[in-house]
Scaffold this active site. Structure first.
Site, PDB file in Angstrom:
ATOM      1  N   ASP A   1       0.846  -1.183   0.000  1.00 54.22           N
ATOM      2  CA  ASP A   1       0.000   0.000   0.000  1.00 54.22           C
ATOM      3  C   ASP A   1       0.897   1.255   0.000  1.00 54.22           C
ATOM      4  OD1 ASP A   1      -2.141   1.753   0.085  1.00 54.22           O
ATOM      5  OD2 ASP A   1      -3.193   0.714   1.688  1.00 54.22           O
TER       6      ASP A   1
ATOM      7  N   GLU B   1     -10.391   7.010   4.799  1.00 48.29           N
ATOM      8  CA  GLU B   1      -9.372   6.381   5.648  1.00 48.29           C
ATOM      9  C   GLU B   1      -9.367   6.947   7.077  1.00 48.29           C
ATOM     10  OE1 GLU B   1      -5.711   5.281   3.606  1.00 48.29           O
ATOM     11  OE2 GLU B   1      -6.559   5.957   1.716  1.00 48.29           O
TER      12      GLU B   1
HETATM   13  C1  BGC Z   1      -5.111   3.206   0.483  1.00 48.78           C
HETATM   14  C2  BGC Z   1      -5.360   2.219  -0.627  1.00 48.78           C
HETATM   15  C3  BGC Z   1      -5.220   2.886  -1.965  1.00 48.78           C
HETATM   16  C4  BGC Z   1      -3.886   3.574  -2.063  1.00 48.78           C
HETATM   17  C5  BGC Z   1      -3.654   4.276  -3.382  1.00 48.78           C
HETATM   18  C6  BGC Z   1      -3.864   3.990   0.270  1.00 48.78           C
HETATM   19  O1  BGC Z   1      -3.770   5.017   1.208  1.00 48.78           O
HETATM   20  O2  BGC Z   1      -5.036   2.515   1.716  1.00 48.78           O
HETATM   21  O3  BGC Z   1      -6.635   1.652  -0.485  1.00 48.78           O
HETATM   22  O4  BGC Z   1      -5.377   1.940  -2.983  1.00 48.78           O
HETATM   23  O5  BGC Z   1      -3.766   4.514  -1.032  1.00 48.78           O
HETATM   24  O6  BGC Z   1      -4.408   5.417  -3.491  1.00 48.78           O
HETATM   25  C1  BGC Z   2      -3.202   9.909  -1.627  1.00 44.48           C
HETATM   26  C2  BGC Z   2      -4.025   8.718  -1.382  1.00 44.48           C
HETATM   27  C3  BGC Z   2      -3.384   7.910  -0.335  1.00 44.48           C
HETATM   28  C4  BGC Z   2      -3.051   8.740   0.895  1.00 44.48           C
HETATM   29  C5  BGC Z   2      -2.330   7.943   1.920  1.00 44.48           C
HETATM   30  C6  BGC Z   2      -2.934  10.661  -0.354  1.00 44.48           C
HETATM   31  O1  BGC Z   2      -2.126  11.761  -0.583  1.00 44.48           O
HETATM   32  O2  BGC Z   2      -3.840  10.733  -2.535  1.00 44.48           O
HETATM   33  O3  BGC Z   2      -4.202   7.956  -2.535  1.00 44.48           O
HETATM   34  O4  BGC Z   2      -4.237   6.875  -0.012  1.00 44.48           O
HETATM   35  O5  BGC Z   2      -2.309   9.849   0.565  1.00 44.48           O
HETATM   36  O6  BGC Z   2      -1.868   8.723   2.978  1.00 44.48           O
END
Ligand code: BGC
Ligand code: BGC
Length: 612
Positions: free
Chosen positions: A307, A502
């Site tokens: 991830d 998230e």
């Molecule tokens: C998330 C994932 C996601 C990835 C890419 C992460 O923060 O946990 O679900 O696919 O970012 O955007």
């Molecule tokens: C991104 C997301 C990712 C996240 C994780 C963001 O800046 O756009 O895709 O899941 O950071 O911290």
């Protein structure tokens, strides 16, 4: 009396017939996989891929193992480092956010990869989790919680919705040249305080398995490869904390596996690992669960993806040690994001680790073989790029999304059949920010990572849908604050959560009604007319006894861009068929208000008779 019953039965049959016919027509027109143009699948025969690997240098192998964010690379990087994959993080879009803008960007990356010595195409990945949600004006479907509500009411309807939503999502992705999505989420949320509960299909493992399988089939029949996520235990962390720790024994893990097994059997060839820990060990370095369980015991042959910059969360102290621990645990491709330095250092440090023997060469070869199997299954080895861009957000896609969203609504309360009387009212007040807010209908992972308020993308608000449905029959007044002059026969009050994604969505305790919604509700209670509450939320909000003031209560979850879905059930002939996919409590640890799979139908009174 007999006559009435006969007429009622006749109408019901006609309605059933009509809805069946619609399904078939849709299937014939839209759901037939063309010829599996892009997805030949992994043949199961590695000999060609092994020959390819035999020709690869260490630089080329490690390049394949690297996934960089689009904004962290510049022209020349893909060819110079032979990068294996590029992604869009949440909301990361080309300056021209149009199908053509996307296609040009993605195709530019692919063309660059075709200039490398071995001409292995780069794979572009994106979070298309409820529609192609980073693409402006794409159709947005309900988040998975809503699809889970359809399934909790009717399994077959749920299957069809999961398949159709993903098939259309894949088509809209293909229109922009993208062929991999980080979806579906197969977590089993045990605690709704977790900010990702809405990305899941509810609390029931059988439903999650069934829906996940249909999602994978829908995506892949539509020409896009699924990357199922996040393995494993993300929904079991203490107090529902995102990226937290879950204590799980073998039986606890066994309970969570069926969705993964079903999705892998359906052809998923990529798995993303969870940020969370199991028994104090970060999943990204959990060799026993990645290599032991997923790859060896479950026989998963595809690639394991890390991830977002998650490698930096494992033990080891330095990035170099962390890379060694993650790759040796079984991570095949690393999402090395958070700036250019992440992926550049990853390449440099992994090279050192291999040269020093800390990461054995067979591990690298296994990782590359798995990545190439994935690329073969995605069809990109045969057809690296697609022929031009298409269009997104087409009317047909929107009407299917609207149908699916209507089916996801759950009627939780309907005192004195007030819903049925709505059609006879002449003056209706619509209140609340959520009634006029496409962004709130969509929630997180829409245009931006966290989601937005307001007219962030094309769609229909709940208000607009109601205005269109009653045109000529009733007057509709809208007030965000719920303050308006005049006499009303009923108030439709829309409340809900602000968009989040998230960790931002984690809650310590209750999921309370927002202050501005409470103020609005207090105002509308004073009108003395029936109050119908529509809730836009990613999970059951803990409303205590507030519902006692509501004549009707509808959980709309996060229905997406097609907010007309609400009017279709309130004012049209469609009935409510969804049921709550999460147990609904008055407070986080309190009394159950609505048990799992609870939901009413608007045409049935308490005796089960049809009242039309
Ligand atoms: C998330 C994932 C996601 C990835 C890419 C992460 O923060 O946990 O679900 O696919 O970012 O955007
Ligand atoms: C991104 C997301 C990712 C996240 C994780 C963001 O800046 O756009 O895709 O899941 O950071 O911290």
């Amino acid at each position: 009396m007999k006559k009435i019953i006969t007429i009622v039965l006749l109408v019901v049959f006609l309605l059933m017939f009509a809805s069946c016919r619609k399904e078939t027509v849709f299937q014939a027109r839209n759901l037939q996989p063309q010829t599996n143009m892009f997805l030949p699948g992994w043949s199961g025969d590695d000999s060609y891929l092994e020959q390819l690997i035999a020709q690869m240098t260490l630089v080329e192998k490690i390049g394949q193992m690297t996934q960089a964010e689009r904004s962290d690379i510049k022209a020349g990087d893909i060819s110079r480092y032979a990068l294996g994959s590029v992604l869009s993080g949440g909301g990361s879009a080309p300056a021209r956010n149009t199908p053509e803008g996307w296609y040009r960007m993605v195709n530019g990356f692919i063309n660059e990869s075709m200039q490398t010595r071995l001409r292995i195409p780069v794979i572009y990945g994106i979070d298309a989790v409820h529609g192609h949600n980073n693409a402006l004006n794409a159709v947005i479907f309900p988040h998975n919680v809503g699809l889970g509500a359809i399934a909790a009411g009717d399994l077959e309807k749920g299957r069809q919705a999961a398949y159709a939503a993903c098939y259309i999502t894949a088509q809209e992705m293909i229109a922009t040249g993208i062929r991999m999505t980080f979806a579906p989420v197969l977590g089993v949320p045990d605690d709704i305080r977790w900010g990702r509960a809405y990305e899941c299909y509810g609390e029931n493992v059988e439903i999650i398995s069934m829906m996940g399988e249909c999602a994978v089939r829908g995506l892949q029949d539509g020409g896009v490869s699924a990357c199922i996520k996040h393995f494993i235990g993300e929904g079991q962390t203490l107090n529902g904390r995102n990226q937290g720790n879950a204590y799980l024994d073998r039986a606890g893990i066994e309970r969570l596996l069926p969705p993964y097994r079903a999705a892998i059997d359906a052809g998923a060839m990529a798995v993303m690992i969870s940020f969370s820990s199991v028994n104090g060990i970060k999943m990204h370095e959990h060799k026993e669960l990645i290599t032991g369980l997923l790859k060896e015991e479950m026989g998963f042959k595809g690639m394991v993806l890390s991830d977002w910059d998650a490698v930096r969360q494992v033990s080891g102290g330095t990035y170099k040690n962390q890379i060694a621990n993650a790759v040796n645990a079984g991570i095949d491709m690393v999402m090395a994001t958070n700036g250019r330095d992440s992926w550049e250092s990853f390449i440099r440090l992994l090279t050192e680790l291999v040269e020093e023997g800390t990461v054995p060469m067979p591990r690298i070869d296994d990782a590359v073989l798995r990545i190439l199997r994935f690329k073969q299954s995605a069809g990109i080895l045969d057809t690296p790029s697609l022929n031009g861009h298409g269009s997104i957000g087409a009317e047909g896609n929107r009407s299917k999304a609207r149908e699916i969203a209507s089916d996801s609504l759950v009627l939780l309360r309907n005192e004195n059949n007030v819903i049925d009387k709505l059609r006879s009212y002449k003056n209706i007040l619509v209140a609340g920010q959520g009634a006029n807010d496409i962004g709130m209908q969509c929630g997180g992972w829409t245009i931006t990572w966290q989601g937005l308020h307001g007219a962030s993308t094309e769609g229909t608000t709940i208000l607009k849908g109601i205005q269109e449905a009653v045109k000529g029959n009733a007057n509709v007044t809208y007030s965000e604050e719920g303050r308006a002059d005049g006499k009303f026969d009923a108030v439709i009050a829309v409340i809900g959560e602000d968009p989040y994604a998230e960790t931002e969505g984690d809650r310590e305790n209750n999921i309370n009604i927002r202050g501005k919604d409470m103020d609005m509700l207090r105002d509308v209670y004073s009108y003395g007319c029936p109050v119908i509450v529509i809730m836009l939320s990613g999970r059951p909000m803990t409303i205590g006894n507030e519902y006692e003031n509501w004549d009707a209560f509808i959980a709309a979850w996060l229905p997406g861009t097609e907010g007309g879905c609400v009017a279709d059930v309130l004012f049209g002939s469609r009935d409510f068929t969804g049921r709550t996919p999460y147990t609904w409590r008055k407070s986080i640890d309190g009394e159950i208000l609505y048990p799992f799979a609870f939901g009413l139908s608007k045409y049935k009174n308490q005796y089960g008779l049809i009242v039309m």
